[in-house]
Design an enzyme around this catalytic site. Structure first.
Site, short mmCIF file in Angstrom:
data_model
loop_
_atom_site.label_atom_id
_atom_site.label_comp_id
_atom_site.label_asym_id
_atom_site.label_seq_id
_atom_site.Cartn_x
_atom_site.Cartn_y
_atom_site.Cartn_z
N TYR A 214 -14.98 1.52 -2.67
CA TYR A 214 -13.83 2.27 -3.19
C TYR A 214 -14.24 2.96 -4.49
CZ TYR A 214 -11.21 -0.79 0.01
OH TYR A 214 -10.77 -1.49 1.11
N SER B 185 -3.28 -2.21 5.46
CA SER B 185 -2.37 -1.14 5.90
C SER B 185 -1.16 -1.69 6.67
CB SER B 185 -3.11 -0.11 6.75
OG SER B 185 -4.16 0.48 6.04
N PRO B 186 -0.48 -2.72 6.12
CA PRO B 186 0.66 -3.29 6.85
C PRO B 186 1.86 -2.34 6.90
CG PRO B 186 0.52 -4.26 4.67
CD PRO B 186 -0.70 -3.41 4.83
N LEU B 187 1.81 -1.28 6.10
CA LEU B 187 2.88 -0.27 6.13
C LEU B 187 2.41 0.99 6.87
CD1 LEU B 187 4.28 -0.76 2.52
CD2 LEU B 187 5.40 -1.37 4.68
N ARG C 243 -0.33 2.75 6.64
CA ARG C 243 -0.92 3.72 5.71
C ARG C 243 0.15 4.60 5.05
NH1 ARG C 243 -6.41 3.46 5.96
NH2 ARG C 243 -7.30 2.51 7.83
N PHE D 155 5.46 3.81 7.11
CA PHE D 155 6.72 3.07 7.12
C PHE D 155 7.42 3.09 5.75
CE2 PHE D 155 4.69 1.35 10.94
CZ PHE D 155 5.70 1.65 11.85
N SER D 156 6.81 3.79 4.79
CA SER D 156 7.49 4.03 3.51
C SER D 156 8.17 5.39 3.51
CB SER D 156 6.49 3.98 2.35
OG SER D 156 5.80 2.76 2.37
#
Length: 343
Positions: free
Chosen positions: A61, A207-209, A211, A214-215
């Site tokens: 990263y 990435s439980p959302l 990526r 879901f936001s």
């Protein structure tokens, strides 16, 4: 009202973490330009003070800048308060992404991460991707030595196949396997989750959302910065996104009924997978972090879980979960140990 963040055990070796972690990648890389260092350090301190003590980074990263940022953020923080995970293995060769699991490289990568993080020992050290040319036993052999030397406490793998997980665990117990897992990325449920549970290995969904899907839903694409690598993902291409919008709309309808946000509902679904599961949603904003820990208070019945899953089933979601599925070593196998000739 402050949310109390429970603790869970990952694996059977003694690693205990907050039930939700914090993915730190987007603070420094891949999701647009690096964010202001002072703000990110504030966010990390806020997370730790809120009870989210499991931080996730990687040497790739930046590269390297995210580990340096975490090192700075942890200065003056009681080290035993935090469980720090980092990763090795993704390299660049001739300008292209490559993966390396060679023992000499594993050791050099670990030493370099310790220096950047400015710590004596890494709590959880993952192979970020699996080198398909090196038997997993060889990579794990070196990681086992690093545990014995006190440079790392626990070992994990990311995006390994069930058979690779099994072979690795036979060399040295794995504390965790990190894979993408969300309402719309569920390919690990068939083999990887049952294998981890059989062997007593914790599961860390990244990435439980989805990526960020879901936001924000389809609006996500309008707000992505220049250079954000999500722009290349099949699910976010116009023709797929048009169909995937329906998934977001259905989840949002249910969230409204439940009195929570869409992202909280999607994250709560991951939390309800079990007490051996610790998702690591990433964010760069304190208000989004607070939303995310709010997901711990959302309760779902088995019927609601089934309903949610029907909205984002494999036949409904359009597009692969990664832009370069074939070359990202997803769910990878390695050659047999008998094939290895050390250089």
């Amino acid at each position: 009202m402050a949310v109390s963040v429970p603790r869970i055990k990952l694996g059977s070796q003694g690693l205990e973490v907050s039930k939700q972690g914090l993915g730190c990648m987007s603070m420094s890389a891949l999701y647009g330009p690096p964010k202001p260092e002072t703000d990110m350090i504030k966010l990390i301190h806020h997370a730790i003070d809120s009870g989210v003590t499991f931080l996730d980074t990687s040497d790739v990263y930046g590269p390297h800048t995210n580990e340096i940022l975490i090192g700075k953020a942890l200065k003056g923080v009681m080290r035993e308060k935090v469980q720090l995970a980092t990763k090795f293995g993704i390299t660049t060769k001739d300008g292209k992404m490559d993966v390396c699991g060679d023992p000499t490289y594993v050791r050099a990568a670990c030493e370099a991460s310790l220096k950047r993080l400015d710590i004596d020992c890494i709590d959880l050290y993952y192979a970020h991707r699996i080198d398909t040319r090196v038997p997993i036993e060889v990579t794990m052999g070196e990681l086992k030595k690093l545990v014995e030397e006190g440079k790392i406490k626990y070992v994990g793998l990311s995006e390994a196949s069930a058979s690779t997980i099994r072979r690795a665990h036979a060399v040295h117990p794995l504390a965790a396997v990190q894979n993408e897992w969300s309402l719309w990325s569920r390919d690990l449920e068939e083999e990887i989750v049952p294998t981890c549970r059989e062997l007593g290995i914790g599961i860390v969904p990244y990435s439980p959302l989805g990526r960020g899907f879901f936001s924000s839903g389809a609006n996500l694409m309008q707000n992505l910065a220049e250079g954000d690598f999500r722009k290349t993902f099949p699910r976010f291409q116009a023709e797929n996104l048009e169909k995937n919008k329906l998934v977001f709309e259905r989840v949002t309808e249910m969230a409204t009924r439940k009195g929570c946000s869409t992202s909280q509902l999607a994250l709560a679904w991951v939390h309800h997978q079990g007490d051996d599961v610790c998702p690591i949603p990433g964010t760069t904003k304190i208000e989004n972090f607070n939303q995310n820990i709010g997901a711990l208070s959302v309760k779902l019945s088995p019927e609601e879980m089934t309903e949610l899953e029907s909205y984002a089933s494999a036949d409904v979601v359009k597009g692969d979960r990664h832009a370069i599925m074939a070359t990202t070593w997803i769910n990878s196998d390695t050659p047999p140990l008998s094939s290895w000739k050390a250089e």
